[in-house]
Design a protein around this motif. Structure first.
Motif, PDB file in Angstrom:
ATOM      1  N   THR A   1       0.805  -1.226   0.000  1.00  0.00           N
ATOM      2  CA  THR A   1       0.000   0.000   0.000  1.00  0.00           C
ATOM      3  C   THR A   1       0.836   1.274   0.000  1.00  0.00           C
ATOM      4  O   THR A   1       0.405   2.307  -0.506  1.00  0.00           O
ATOM      5  N   TYR A   2       2.048   1.200   0.557  1.00  0.00           N
ATOM      6  CA  TYR A   2       2.867   2.403   0.660  1.00  0.00           C
ATOM      7  C   TYR A   2       4.100   2.347  -0.236  1.00  0.00           C
ATOM      8  O   TYR A   2       5.102   3.003   0.033  1.00  0.00           O
ATOM      9  N   ILE A   3       4.014   1.593  -1.340  1.00  0.00           N
ATOM     10  CA  ILE A   3       5.181   1.417  -2.196  1.00  0.00           C
ATOM     11  C   ILE A   3       5.646   2.741  -2.797  1.00  0.00           C
ATOM     12  O   ILE A   3       6.858   3.007  -2.887  1.00  0.00           O
ATOM     13  N   SER A   4       4.723   3.609  -3.188  1.00  0.00           N
ATOM     14  CA  SER A   4       5.139   4.882  -3.784  1.00  0.00           C
ATOM     15  C   SER A   4       5.840   5.765  -2.749  1.00  0.00           C
ATOM     16  O   SER A   4       6.777   6.493  -3.079  1.00  0.00           O
ATOM     17  N   GLU A   5       5.411   5.683  -1.488  1.00  0.00           N
ATOM     18  CA  GLU A   5       6.058   6.440  -0.427  1.00  0.00           C
ATOM     19  C   GLU A   5       7.476   5.929  -0.191  1.00  0.00           C
ATOM     20  O   GLU A   5       8.411   6.714   0.020  1.00  0.00           O
ATOM     21  N   LEU A   6       7.642   4.613  -0.249  1.00  0.00           N
ATOM     22  CA  LEU A   6       8.976   4.021  -0.124  1.00  0.00           C
ATOM     23  C   LEU A   6       9.882   4.487  -1.262  1.00  0.00           C
ATOM     24  O   LEU A   6      11.049   4.840  -1.045  1.00  0.00           O
ATOM     25  N   GLN A   7       9.364   4.482  -2.463  1.00  0.00           N
ATOM     26  CA  GLN A   7      10.169   4.855  -3.617  1.00  0.00           C
ATOM     27  C   GLN A   7      10.589   6.325  -3.555  1.00  0.00           C
ATOM     28  O   GLN A   7      11.705   6.671  -3.948  1.00  0.00           O
ATOM     29  N   GLU A   8       9.714   7.174  -3.045  1.00  0.00           N
ATOM     30  CA  GLU A   8      10.088   8.581  -2.852  1.00  0.00           C
ATOM     31  C   GLU A   8      11.207   8.696  -1.814  1.00  0.00           C
ATOM     32  O   GLU A   8      12.130   9.512  -1.958  1.00  0.00           O
ATOM     33  N   LEU A   9      11.125   7.867  -0.773  1.00  0.00           N
ATOM     34  CA  LEU A   9      12.188   7.834   0.232  1.00  0.00           C
ATOM     35  C   LEU A   9      13.498   7.387  -0.396  1.00  0.00           C
ATOM     36  O   LEU A   9      14.559   7.996  -0.162  1.00  0.00           O
ATOM     37  N   PHE A  10      13.462   6.318  -1.196  1.00  0.00           N
ATOM     38  CA  PHE A  10      14.671   5.813  -1.840  1.00  0.00           C
ATOM     39  C   PHE A  10      15.328   6.897  -2.696  1.00  0.00           C
ATOM     40  O   PHE A  10      16.552   7.082  -2.664  1.00  0.00           O
ATOM     41  N   ASP A  11      14.513   7.598  -3.466  1.00  0.00           N
ATOM     42  CA  ASP A  11      15.042   8.658  -4.321  1.00  0.00           C
ATOM     43  C   ASP A  11      15.693   9.757  -3.485  1.00  0.00           C
ATOM     44  O   ASP A  11      16.765  10.270  -3.840  1.00  0.00           O
ATOM     45  N   CYS A  12      15.043  10.111  -2.391  1.00  0.00           N
ATOM     46  CA  CYS A  12      15.565  11.152  -1.511  1.00  0.00           C
ATOM     47  C   CYS A  12      16.917  10.737  -0.930  1.00  0.00           C
ATOM     48  O   CYS A  12      17.878  11.517  -0.945  1.00  0.00           O
ATOM     49  N   LEU A  13      17.004   9.526  -0.418  1.00  0.00           N
ATOM     50  CA  LEU A  13      18.245   9.047   0.186  1.00  0.00           C
ATOM     51  C   LEU A  13      19.378   9.021  -0.820  1.00  0.00           C
ATOM     52  O   LEU A  13      20.519   9.394  -0.519  1.00  0.00           O
ATOM     53  N   SER A  14      19.067   8.580  -2.034  1.00  0.00           N
ATOM     54  CA  SER A  14      20.083   8.493  -3.078  1.00  0.00           C
ATOM     55  C   SER A  14      20.538   9.886  -3.509  1.00  0.00           C
ATOM     56  O   SER A  14      21.741  10.163  -3.646  1.00  0.00           O
TER      57      SER A  14
END
Length: 278
Positions: free
Chosen positions: A91-104
């Protein structure tokens, strides 16, 4: 060198079912006498979009906020009991992906654990996940394939706990030029992979687990699915008496201590480099 009053700021996205235990485990393994560490705990907002955030979750963590994440030195994404789900069904996959992009983008030191490692490696490098024939559950010797500062102090055969229903394709990981397979278990399951240039560590073992964690996991699953009792995996190479499931062995204590000390040192060095370039 860092000043003694400097604090290493680490964020943790806690996705585990046993959130209180998970918090205690990471607080324990991320404690060092020579480095002050401050942990900030987050939960994914989208996970609770259709329901109230549980009281215990609100008390121990805060909603994921990328503006706060950008101020951190390092970040950990824990495992999650989601191995059987397709990534797109989370359910929160898009939120995770935004986090991944931010960290990178921010060059923040990243540690992804178990399912967290699977979903991150899939997002960054397109590596597929597949279900195992049966749960990988127990304590196994590990084989070191490449030198890594994260395994300094350890040698072939060090023990580590594994607990998962799925695996990333090891052959695909090996085919990604940006990734290095550092260590696998003697059962040929992934233990550790690293990005060669990015600040990304993928730890497939629950190396943060304490002595009783595998035992608790078994009985938690048994309580949730008593109908599966005849086929529910019992932790291998873990009990003094496997038949009675008594005498839990903490065989991965050395590996736990060295790995997290080495990762904190790596996060500290990355922080120092970033400060020097600002």
């Amino acid at each position: 060198m860092r000043k003694k009053d400097d604090v290493l700021e680490i964020g943790v996205l806690n996705l585990m079912h046993d959130k209180e235990d998970t918090k205690r485990r990471f607080e324990r393994v991320l404690t060092r006498e020579d480095c002050r560490v401050n942990l900030t705990w987050f939960y994914p907002v989208m996970h609770y979009q259709d329901r109230e955030v549980p009281e215990n979750v609100r008390q121990m963590s805060q909603p994921l906020d990328l503006n706060k994440v950008k101020e951190l030195d390092a970040f950990i994404v824990t495992g999650a009991p989601l191995e059987k789900l397709d990534f797109d069904d989370v359910t929160y996959i898009s939120e995770l992906q935004e986090l991944f992009d931010c960290l990178s983008t921010e060059g923040i030191e990243q540690l992804y654990v178990c399912w967290g490692a699977m979903v991150a490696a899939n997002y960054f490098y397109g590596v597929d996940k597949y279900l195992l024939n049966q749960k990988l559950f127990g304590v196994y010797p590990q084989v070191i394939l490449e030198n890594s500062p994260l395994l300094e102090g350890l040698s072939d055969g060090f023990l580590a706990p594994h607990a998962r229903y799925a695996e990333l394709s090891c052959s695909q990981v090996r085919e990604v030029p940006e990734l290095s397979v550092v260590s696998v278990s003697e059962t040929n399951h992934l233990f550790l992979a690293e990005a060669r240039k990015e600040r990304q560590t993928f730890l497939f073992s629950h190396l943060e687990y304490g002595r009783d964690a595998l035992d608790k996991e078994y009985y938690r699953e048994l309580q949730a699915h008593p109908e599966d009792a005849p086929v529910l995996a019992k932790a291998a190479n873990y009990y003094d008496d496997p038949a009675k499931m008594t005498g839990m062995r903490f065989g991965w204590g050395k590996a736990q201590r060295h790995f997290f000390e080495n990762w904190l040192k790596q996060a500290e060095e990355n922080r120092f480099k970033k400060v020097c370039t600002q």
